[in-house]
Design an enzyme around this catalytic site. Structure first.
Site: not given
Ligand code: NHR
Ligand code: GAR
Length: 206
Positions: A21, A77, A106, A124, A158-159, A188-189
């Site tokens: 979305s 990865r 990921r 996020h 850093e995540l 809002q996103e």
């Molecule tokens: N990568 C980096 N290096 N830095 C960030 O800030 C990132 C990123 C990759 C994705 C999105 C993030 C979020 O907005 C994002 C930001 C996935 C996970 C996670 O734990 C955490 C944060 C975000 C996205 N993923 C698992 C993993 O092992 C898998 C989870 C699943 O497949 O459902 O990669 O929240």
């Molecule tokens: C959104 O809320 C986004 O911020 C979140 O997943 C949803 C995706 O919705 N992202 C994360 O949680 C990243 N880890 P969408 O597929 O409809 O855009």
């Protein structure tokens, strides 16, 4: 101002894992706000790590090229990120693409993040620096927060810690469930992600 007559092409490559979305909001904003004419920016591709992501069909229906890089078939990865960078590269011949994580699930390796430094954004679903990582809505409710929200930020190694570009705040209401809060945040996103991208494009110039 500072919008050149014939800007250089600026591919937008959107990475998704699910519904898409936010991706839809970006595609619609690009059209409605004439990003191609103003910034040379166009949605060049939507790439998913999940073959069954709902957003792929919607993008294809809009005439946007789609690709899948299935993380489950790569041994590490690093191998996945190399394949993902190759897929992006097909739509980014000049290394100018803005890469947009839109519900992309990921975690990316430092090498991947470094390659796209300064042109890799994420949305996020929390008010960073609160609640980086997963399950943000449940964690915000359990912590007793009165407000939640969403953050658009630059991606760094850093995540969920890169520089913040936009935020939106929503109330947490008595009896809220994670699902109800997620839906409130998502509306809002869809406003702040296109706004952050438009500003990035304006400030990047040609
Ligand atoms: N990568 C980096 N290096 N830095 C960030 O800030 C990132 C990123 C990759 C994705 C999105 C993030 C979020 O907005 C994002 C930001 C996935 C996970 C996670 O734990 C955490 C944060 C975000 C996205 N993923 C698992 C993993 O092992 C898998 C989870 C699943 O497949 O459902 O990669 O929240
Ligand atoms: C959104 O809320 C986004 O911020 C979140 O997943 C949803 C995706 O919705 N992202 C994360 O949680 C990243 N880890 P969408 O597929 O409809 O855009």
């Amino acid at each position: 101002m500072n919008e050149p007559v014939r800007p250089l092409p600026r591919p937008l490559v959107i990475l998704i894992s699910g519904t898409g979305s936010n991706m839809q909001a970006i595609v619609r904003a690009a059209q409605a706000q004439r990003w191609r004419e103003r910034f040379g920016a166009f949605v060049a591709a939507v790439i998913s790590n999940r073959p069954d992501a709902k957003g792929l069909a919607w993008a294809a229906g809009q005439g946007v090229p789609t690709a899948v890089v299935d993380h489950t078939v790569y041994p590490s990865r690093e191998a996945f990120d190399t394949a993902l960078a190759e897929a992006i590269g097909r739509y980014d011949p000049h290394g100018r693409a803005l890469v947009l994580l839109a519900g992309f699930m990921r975690i990316l390796t430092p090498g991947f993040v470094q390659r796209y430094a300064g042109r890799l954004l994420n949305i996020h679903p929390s008010l960073l620096p609160a609640f980086p990582g997963l399950h943000t809505h449940r964690r915000a409710i359990e912590a007793g927060c009165r407000f939640a929200g969403a953050t658009v930020h630059q991606v760094t190694a850093e995540l969920d810690h890169g520089p913040i570009l936009e935020q939106a705040v929503v109330p947490i209401l008595p009896g809220d469930t994670p699902e109800a809060l997620a839906a409130r945040v998502l509306t809002q996103e869809h406003l702040i992600y296109p706004r952050a991208i438009e500003r990035w494009l304006r400030e990047a110039g040609a």
